[in-house]
Design a protein around this motif. Structure first.
Motif, PDB file in Angstrom:
ATOM      1  N   ILE A   1       0.499  -1.448   0.317  1.00  0.00           N
ATOM      2  CA  ILE A   1      -0.063   0.673  -0.039  1.00  0.00           C
ATOM      3  C   ILE A   1       0.806   1.004   0.069  1.00  0.00           C
ATOM      4  O   ILE A   1       0.235   2.217   0.146  1.00  0.00           O
ATOM      5  N   PHE A   2       1.863   1.425  -0.018  1.00  0.00           N
ATOM      6  CA  PHE A   2       3.068   2.347  -0.488  1.00  0.00           C
ATOM      7  C   PHE A   2       4.058   2.326  -1.296  1.00  0.00           C
ATOM      8  O   PHE A   2       4.429   1.266  -1.199  1.00  0.00           O
ATOM      9  N   ALA A   3       4.201   3.164  -1.601  1.00  0.00           N
ATOM     10  CA  ALA A   3       5.163   3.669  -2.615  1.00  0.00           C
ATOM     11  C   ALA A   3       6.518   3.795  -2.491  1.00  0.00           C
ATOM     12  O   ALA A   3       7.110   3.825  -1.245  1.00  0.00           O
ATOM     13  N   PRO A   4       7.328   3.211  -3.254  1.00  0.00           N
ATOM     14  CA  PRO A   4       9.283   2.730  -2.066  1.00  0.00           C
ATOM     15  C   PRO A   4       9.636   3.970  -2.045  1.00  0.00           C
ATOM     16  O   PRO A   4       9.126   5.313  -2.854  1.00  0.00           O
ATOM     17  N   SER A   5      10.237   4.534  -0.999  1.00  0.00           N
ATOM     18  CA  SER A   5      10.291   5.611   0.520  1.00  0.00           C
ATOM     19  C   SER A   5      12.417   5.666  -0.614  1.00  0.00           C
ATOM     20  O   SER A   5      12.567   4.913  -0.110  1.00  0.00           O
ATOM     21  N   ASP A   6      12.513   6.480  -0.938  1.00  0.00           N
ATOM     22  CA  ASP A   6      13.862   7.086  -1.184  1.00  0.00           C
ATOM     23  C   ASP A   6      14.766   8.025   0.404  1.00  0.00           C
ATOM     24  O   ASP A   6      13.665   8.220   0.716  1.00  0.00           O
ATOM     25  N   TYR A   7      15.740   7.727   0.133  1.00  0.00           N
ATOM     26  CA  TYR A   7      16.292   7.695   1.583  1.00  0.00           C
ATOM     27  C   TYR A   7      18.021   8.451   1.361  1.00  0.00           C
ATOM     28  O   TYR A   7      18.303   7.849   0.399  1.00  0.00           O
ATOM     29  N   HIS A   8      17.869   9.674   2.090  1.00  0.00           N
ATOM     30  CA  HIS A   8      19.896  10.460   1.580  1.00  0.00           C
ATOM     31  C   HIS A   8      21.080  10.018   2.981  1.00  0.00           C
ATOM     32  O   HIS A   8      20.066  10.033   3.713  1.00  0.00           O
ATOM     33  N   VAL A   9      21.751  10.413   2.545  1.00  0.00           N
ATOM     34  CA  VAL A   9      22.370  10.737   3.858  1.00  0.00           C
ATOM     35  C   VAL A   9      22.259  12.925   3.702  1.00  0.00           C
ATOM     36  O   VAL A   9      21.831  12.996   2.855  1.00  0.00           O
ATOM     37  N   GLY A  10      22.515  12.575   4.845  1.00  0.00           N
ATOM     38  CA  GLY A  10      22.479  13.940   5.731  1.00  0.00           C
ATOM     39  C   GLY A  10      23.850  14.374   6.640  1.00  0.00           C
ATOM     40  O   GLY A  10      24.488  13.569   7.467  1.00  0.00           O
ATOM     41  N   PHE A  11      24.648  15.603   5.689  1.00  0.00           N
ATOM     42  CA  PHE A  11      25.748  16.055   5.911  1.00  0.00           C
ATOM     43  C   PHE A  11      25.647  17.990   6.917  1.00  0.00           C
ATOM     44  O   PHE A  11      24.289  18.439   6.440  1.00  0.00           O
ATOM     45  N   LEU A  12      26.192  17.786   7.371  1.00  0.00           N
ATOM     46  CA  LEU A  12      26.326  19.381   7.476  1.00  0.00           C
ATOM     47  C   LEU A  12      26.933  19.987   6.811  1.00  0.00           C
ATOM     48  O   LEU A  12      27.161  21.464   6.373  1.00  0.00           O
ATOM     49  N   ASN A  13      28.214  19.600   6.075  1.00  0.00           N
ATOM     50  CA  ASN A  13      29.189  20.375   5.130  1.00  0.00           C
ATOM     51  C   ASN A  13      28.293  20.173   3.593  1.00  0.00           C
ATOM     52  O   ASN A  13      28.676  18.875   3.334  1.00  0.00           O
ATOM     53  N   PRO A  14      28.323  20.567   2.931  1.00  0.00           N
ATOM     54  CA  PRO A  14      28.060  20.856   1.871  1.00  0.00           C
ATOM     55  C   PRO A  14      28.770  19.770   0.341  1.00  0.00           C
ATOM     56  O   PRO A  14      27.829  19.637  -0.077  1.00  0.00           O
ATOM     57  N   ASN A  15      29.971  20.646   0.686  1.00  0.00           N
ATOM     58  CA  ASN A  15      30.819  19.742  -0.213  1.00  0.00           C
ATOM     59  C   ASN A  15      31.072  18.341   0.108  1.00  0.00           C
ATOM     60  O   ASN A  15      31.436  17.566  -1.047  1.00  0.00           O
ATOM     61  N   LEU A  16      30.650  17.863   1.192  1.00  0.00           N
ATOM     62  CA  LEU A  16      30.487  16.125   1.260  1.00  0.00           C
ATOM     63  C   LEU A  16      29.476  15.678   0.926  1.00  0.00           C
ATOM     64  O   LEU A  16      29.733  14.517  -0.156  1.00  0.00           O
ATOM     65  N   ALA A  17      28.126  16.812   0.814  1.00  0.00           N
ATOM     66  CA  ALA A  17      26.687  15.994   0.610  1.00  0.00           C
ATOM     67  C   ALA A  17      27.683  16.251  -1.615  1.00  0.00           C
ATOM     68  O   ALA A  17      27.362  14.809  -1.736  1.00  0.00           O
ATOM     69  N   GLN A  18      28.395  17.166  -1.743  1.00  0.00           N
ATOM     70  CA  GLN A  18      28.859  16.829  -3.311  1.00  0.00           C
ATOM     71  C   GLN A  18      29.251  15.803  -3.944  1.00  0.00           C
ATOM     72  O   GLN A  18      29.126  15.001  -4.594  1.00  0.00           O
ATOM     73  N   ASP A  19      30.323  15.605  -2.783  1.00  0.00           N
ATOM     74  CA  ASP A  19      31.658  14.749  -3.166  1.00  0.00           C
ATOM     75  C   ASP A  19      30.394  13.349  -3.305  1.00  0.00           C
ATOM     76  O   ASP A  19      30.704  12.174  -3.875  1.00  0.00           O
ATOM     77  N   PHE A  20      29.788  12.609  -2.592  1.00  0.00           N
ATOM     78  CA  PHE A  20      29.316  11.864  -1.678  1.00  0.00           C
ATOM     79  C   PHE A  20      28.338  11.284  -3.623  1.00  0.00           C
ATOM     80  O   PHE A  20      28.267  10.290  -3.668  1.00  0.00           O
ATOM     81  N   ASN A  21      27.249  12.511  -3.658  1.00  0.00           N
ATOM     82  CA  ASN A  21      27.243  12.716  -4.627  1.00  0.00           C
ATOM     83  C   ASN A  21      27.619  11.638  -6.006  1.00  0.00           C
ATOM     84  O   ASN A  21      27.650  11.498  -7.080  1.00  0.00           O
ATOM     85  N   GLN A  22      28.560  12.271  -6.302  1.00  0.00           N
ATOM     86  CA  GLN A  22      29.797  12.169  -7.811  1.00  0.00           C
ATOM     87  C   GLN A  22      29.951  10.580  -7.313  1.00  0.00           C
ATOM     88  O   GLN A  22      29.883   9.879  -8.472  1.00  0.00           O
ATOM     89  N   ALA A  23      30.848  10.438  -5.855  1.00  0.00           N
ATOM     90  CA  ALA A  23      31.096   8.538  -5.712  1.00  0.00           C
ATOM     91  C   ALA A  23      30.181   7.541  -6.021  1.00  0.00           C
ATOM     92  O   ALA A  23      29.116   7.209  -6.056  1.00  0.00           O
ATOM     93  N   LEU A  24      28.662   7.949  -5.583  1.00  0.00           N
ATOM     94  CA  LEU A  24      27.184   7.046  -5.231  1.00  0.00           C
ATOM     95  C   LEU A  24      26.817   7.259  -6.888  1.00  0.00           C
ATOM     96  O   LEU A  24      27.045   5.513  -7.440  1.00  0.00           O
ATOM     97  N   LYS A  25      27.022   7.950  -7.989  1.00  0.00           N
ATOM     98  CA  LYS A  25      27.007   7.743  -9.029  1.00  0.00           C
ATOM     99  C   LYS A  25      27.858   6.642 -10.233  1.00  0.00           C
ATOM    100  O   LYS A  25      27.256   5.700 -10.248  1.00  0.00           O
ATOM    101  N   ALA A  26      29.022   6.789  -9.333  1.00  0.00           N
ATOM    102  CA  ALA A  26      30.015   6.228 -10.257  1.00  0.00           C
ATOM    103  C   ALA A  26      30.269   4.575  -9.499  1.00  0.00           C
ATOM    104  O   ALA A  26      29.615   3.899 -10.851  1.00  0.00           O
ATOM    105  N   TYR A  27      29.819   4.013  -8.225  1.00  0.00           N
ATOM    106  CA  TYR A  27      29.237   3.091  -7.336  1.00  0.00           C
ATOM    107  C   TYR A  27      27.617   2.460  -7.788  1.00  0.00           C
ATOM    108  O   TYR A  27      28.023   1.661  -8.568  1.00  0.00           O
ATOM    109  N   GLN A  28      26.930   3.209  -8.316  1.00  0.00           N
ATOM    110  CA  GLN A  28      25.535   2.913  -8.891  1.00  0.00           C
ATOM    111  C   GLN A  28      25.804   2.225 -10.389  1.00  0.00           C
ATOM    112  O   GLN A  28      24.862   0.536 -10.461  1.00  0.00           O
ATOM    113  N   THR A  29      26.819   2.313 -10.903  1.00  0.00           N
ATOM    114  CA  THR A  29      27.146   1.396 -12.143  1.00  0.00           C
ATOM    115  C   THR A  29      27.713   0.518 -12.140  1.00  0.00           C
ATOM    116  O   THR A  29      28.648  -0.309 -13.310  1.00  0.00           O
TER     117      THR A  29
END
Length: 251
Positions: free
Chosen positions: A204-232
């Motif tokens: 009865i529910f759609a899948p729930s997307d979850y994220h990592v939270g950081f206080l440092n925006p640079n870490l969030a950007q670095d994570f997104n780049q590494a995530l894209k490479a890892y997922q493939t």
């Protein structure tokens, strides 16, 4: 000469400390308590932990989990007690928290015993039943769900999902709200072998997307780049297969 020698020693020590720090960069990250197959706090393993560890390695960091009740992860991050927090929903995107792209999906479902023959086709049907759910479910699963559980004769959210599953199997509640992989894993532990009670999974529910939270925006950007490479990568496919993620058939 003595001053020069002392200065040389101090410079060497400082240089060594900097190099050692660069070689041993680590991030402390709040992680919700034990929820196999995603998180096994006893040995720091699980699908989610192994994935994050590999992504952090691509960023050049070591991952250090800090286990807390799931509902405390966000407050620990907001209070700068950790560098990051896992499994945050979109509603956690409040300053100063910077959310990454979605790195994992949980498939939350309603679970009941087949012997009860419950008719649950949408979230609003839940208002008739005693319910046990995971922490923050009422915040994450939509307005219809939040309204329904206010009408329920009993509604509890628990940090320990083993206790949540036990409540259903022991007849203390009629419905669980839980990720399907977590339920399958915990029922197999609580009712091994041929002792498993037949259950019904209500989608009865759609899948729930979850994220990592950081206080440092640079870490969030670095994570997104590494995530894209890892997922493939092949490593990601191997991890999905290892933990048998996304198996959600009724039993």
């Amino acid at each position: 000469m003595l001053q020069l020698a002392v200065w040389g020693i101090l410079t060497s020590l400082i240089s060594y400390k900097v190099l050692a720090s660069n070689d041993d960069k680590s991030l402390e990250v709040a992680v919700g308590w034990n929820k196999p197959p995603y998180v096994n706090s006893a040995d720091d393993s699980g699908f989610e932990l192994d994935m994050i560890r590999q992504i952090f390695a691509r960023m050049g960091y070591k991952f250090k989990p800090v286990y807390v009740p799931y509902g405390r992860s966000l407050s620990m991050l907001q209070n700068s007690r950790v560098d990051g927090a896992l499994t945050l929903s979109e509603n956690a995107a409040v300053p100063p928290v910077q959310l990454t792209d979605s790195y994992i999906q949980y498939q939350n479902v309603a679970v009941s015993l087949q012997s009860k023959h419950l008719d649950i086709k949408q979230p609003k049907d839940l208002g008739r039943y005693a319910i046990a759910a995971y922490q923050t479910a009422a915040k994450n699963l939509g307005e219809q769900y939040a309204y329904a559980v206010k009408q329920a004769p009993l509604y509890v959210e628990l940090p320990d999902q083993t206790k949540q599953v036990a409540m259903l199997l022991n007849g203390h509640v009629s419905v669980l709200i839980i990720d399907v992989n977590i339920f399958n894993n915990l029922q197999a532990v609580l009712e091994p072998g041929t002792n498993r009670q037949p259950i019904t999974i209500h989608h009865i529910f759609a899948p729930s997307d979850y994220h990592v939270g950081f206080l440092n925006p640079n870490l969030a950007q670095d994570f997104n780049q590494a995530l894209k490479a890892y997922q493939t990568s092949l490593a990601h496919q191997e991890l999905v297969h290892k933990y048998n993620i996304f198996a959600d058939e009724d039993v």
